[in-house]
Motif scaffolding. Structure first.
Motif, PDB file in Angstrom:
ATOM      1  N   ILE A 173       0.834  -1.201   0.000  1.00 39.18           N
ATOM      2  CA  ILE A 173       0.000   0.000   0.000  1.00 39.18           C
ATOM      3  C   ILE A 173       0.870   1.252   0.000  1.00 39.18           C
ATOM      4  O   ILE A 173       0.623   2.220  -0.738  1.00 39.18           O
ATOM      5  CB  ILE A 173      -0.955   0.001   1.204  1.00 39.18           C
ATOM      6  CG1 ILE A 173      -2.007  -1.101   1.043  1.00 39.18           C
ATOM      7  CG2 ILE A 173      -1.643   1.355   1.362  1.00 39.18           C
ATOM      8  CD1 ILE A 173      -2.846  -1.343   2.285  1.00 39.18           C
ATOM      9  N   VAL A 174       1.915   1.262   0.828  1.00 40.14           N
ATOM     10  CA  VAL A 174       2.811   2.423   0.912  1.00 40.14           C
ATOM     11  C   VAL A 174       3.546   2.632  -0.416  1.00 40.14           C
ATOM     12  O   VAL A 174       3.632   3.750  -0.923  1.00 40.14           O
ATOM     13  CB  VAL A 174       3.799   2.256   2.081  1.00 40.14           C
ATOM     14  CG1 VAL A 174       4.941   3.270   1.984  1.00 40.14           C
ATOM     15  CG2 VAL A 174       3.074   2.415   3.409  1.00 40.14           C
ATOM     16  N   MET A 175       4.067   1.554  -0.996  1.00 42.56           N
ATOM     17  CA  MET A 175       4.782   1.697  -2.267  1.00 42.56           C
ATOM     18  C   MET A 175       3.825   2.098  -3.395  1.00 42.56           C
ATOM     19  O   MET A 175       4.199   2.907  -4.268  1.00 42.56           O
ATOM     20  CB  MET A 175       5.503   0.400  -2.614  1.00 42.56           C
ATOM     21  CG  MET A 175       6.696   0.088  -1.735  1.00 42.56           C
ATOM     22  SD  MET A 175       7.949   1.410  -1.662  1.00 42.56           S
ATOM     23  CE  MET A 175       8.409   1.571  -3.389  1.00 42.56           C
ATOM     24  N   ASP A 176       2.605   1.570  -3.395  1.00 45.86           N
ATOM     25  CA  ASP A 176       1.608   2.004  -4.374  1.00 45.86           C
ATOM     26  C   ASP A 176       1.360   3.510  -4.249  1.00 45.86           C
ATOM     27  O   ASP A 176       1.212   4.218  -5.253  1.00 45.86           O
ATOM     28  CB  ASP A 176       0.289   1.258  -4.164  1.00 45.86           C
ATOM     29  CG  ASP A 176       0.324  -0.180  -4.679  1.00 45.86           C
ATOM     30  OD1 ASP A 176       1.289  -0.537  -5.385  1.00 45.86           O
ATOM     31  OD2 ASP A 176      -0.600  -0.947  -4.342  1.00 45.86           O
ATOM     32  N   SER A 177       1.301   4.004  -3.015  1.00 46.26           N
ATOM     33  CA  SER A 177       1.049   5.430  -2.771  1.00 46.26           C
ATOM     34  C   SER A 177       2.188   6.293  -3.309  1.00 46.26           C
ATOM     35  O   SER A 177       1.953   7.302  -3.981  1.00 46.26           O
ATOM     36  CB  SER A 177       0.857   5.682  -1.276  1.00 46.26           C
ATOM     37  OG  SER A 177      -0.241   4.950  -0.766  1.00 46.26           O
ATOM     38  N   LEU A 178       3.419   5.907  -3.018  1.00 44.06           N
ATOM     39  CA  LEU A 178       4.574   6.668  -3.510  1.00 44.06           C
ATOM     40  C   LEU A 178       4.630   6.643  -5.037  1.00 44.06           C
ATOM     41  O   LEU A 178       4.938   7.659  -5.685  1.00 44.06           O
ATOM     42  CB  LEU A 178       5.866   6.108  -2.920  1.00 44.06           C
ATOM     43  CG  LEU A 178       6.086   6.346  -1.426  1.00 44.06           C
ATOM     44  CD1 LEU A 178       7.322   5.583  -0.943  1.00 44.06           C
ATOM     45  CD2 LEU A 178       6.230   7.839  -1.124  1.00 44.06           C
ATOM     46  N   HIS A 179       4.325   5.488  -5.611  1.00 46.82           N
ATOM     47  CA  HIS A 179       4.345   5.367  -7.075  1.00 46.82           C
ATOM     48  C   HIS A 179       3.266   6.243  -7.707  1.00 46.82           C
ATOM     49  O   HIS A 179       3.502   6.891  -8.741  1.00 46.82           O
ATOM     50  CB  HIS A 179       4.140   3.900  -7.467  1.00 46.82           C
ATOM     51  CG  HIS A 179       4.332   3.646  -8.925  1.00 46.82           C
ATOM     52  ND1 HIS A 179       3.284   3.416  -9.786  1.00 46.82           N
ATOM     53  CD2 HIS A 179       5.461   3.595  -9.680  1.00 46.82           C
ATOM     54  CE1 HIS A 179       3.750   3.226 -11.010  1.00 46.82           C
ATOM     55  NE2 HIS A 179       5.062   3.325 -10.976  1.00 46.82           N
TER      56      HIS A 179
END
Length: 276
Positions: free
Chosen positions: A182-188
């Motif tokens: 979820i965090v990496m999806d958000s940054l991406h």
């Protein structure tokens, strides 16, 4: 353009970063990989100026940020938002106040000390939380949230700074696979939709390959690889991690399609603002 020219950092007799040269254009999402102690975190801290360079220069848009002092340095740290592994939230403040603290460098000293925030700032904070699917937590104490939720609050706080670049130092190291995704999806999404440069330190090769268009590999303080995910071969990985560390460098958890996206809140930012 972020330009890093012949940058080194010494801690006593230890050379943590050695003669690094990089050019990172606006809008790239860059993953920095390597073993613990490779110099990844020190490099990010020098870009943000939490740590000074020992040699060389760091420039952004032609300005030598490695030489800034006083207000100019504070303005740079506002424009170059930093996200940490430990979240760095204030546990006994509610979530929305933690997010609005990202506006402190945009405000007068008196208002900052009194923590008086405008309705527009509250709405902006709620919109940032909504974007990260956690607007429903706005009135909770930060300490009541899970690790993944706290990291998303930290990202929302970084967005409140209206940055020109986001640095993320091991943002998923302490999270379970679902929250890490979820965090990496958000940054991406932030990189893709807002065109912000995102530079993130990562432990696992699969995460870097899945999310970053450019990967920089460090070993013993030096950049030993700079290329695309396709160019990151097993031989390169072995050079970065050594044969004994290669297995730990790979993880398929981040790219699993079985992980469902977080449930979006039903309340809208304006409705939440009226309820505060």
């Amino acid at each position: 353009m972020l330009t890093i020219s012949n940058v080194s950092r010494r801690f006593g007799d230890k050379l943590a970063v050695s003669d690094v040269n990089l050019e990172i254009p606006q809008g790239q999402m860059v993953g920095i990989i390597g073993r613990s102690g490779a110099g990844k975190s020190t490099l990010l801290r020098m870009i943000n100026r939490l740590t000074n360079v020992s040699e060389g220069a760091i420039r952004f848009d032609g300005v030598e940020v490695s030489a800034l002092r006083g207000k100019a340095l504070r303005n740079w740290q506002r424009d170059c938002a930093m996200i940490f592994q430990q979240f760095n939230l204030v546990p006994r403040l509610d979530v929305i106040t933690n997010v609005m603290l990202g506006r402190l460098n945009h405000r007068s000293t008196l208002l900052s000390l009194l923590q008086i925030f405008t309705e527009a700032e509250q709405l902006r904070a709620l919109q940032a939380l909504e974007r990260l699917d956690i607007a429903q937590t706005a009135t909770q104490w930060a300490q009541t949230l899970s690790g993944g939720q706290q990291q998303r609050v930290a990202i929302a706080r970084a967005l409140m700074q209206a940055p020109r670049m986001i640095l993320a130092d091991e943002p998923i190291a302490s999270l379970d696979p679902r929250n890490a995704k979820i965090v990496m999806d958000s940054l991406h999404a932030i990189n893709r939709e807002q065109g912000l440069t995102v530079i993130t330190n990562l432990h696992t090769l699969d995460t870097a390959r899945a999310y970053c268009g450019r990967i920089i590999g460090m070993a013993a303080g030096r950049v030993v690889f700079d290329g695309t995910p396709e160019q990151l071969t097993t031989d390169v990985a072995r050079q970065l991690y050594g044969a004994e560390g290669l297995e730990d460098a790979f993880s398929e958890a981040m790219t699993s399609t079985s992980i469902e996206p977080a449930r979006r809140p039903t309340a809208k930012p304006r409705e939440l603002a009226d309820a505060l």
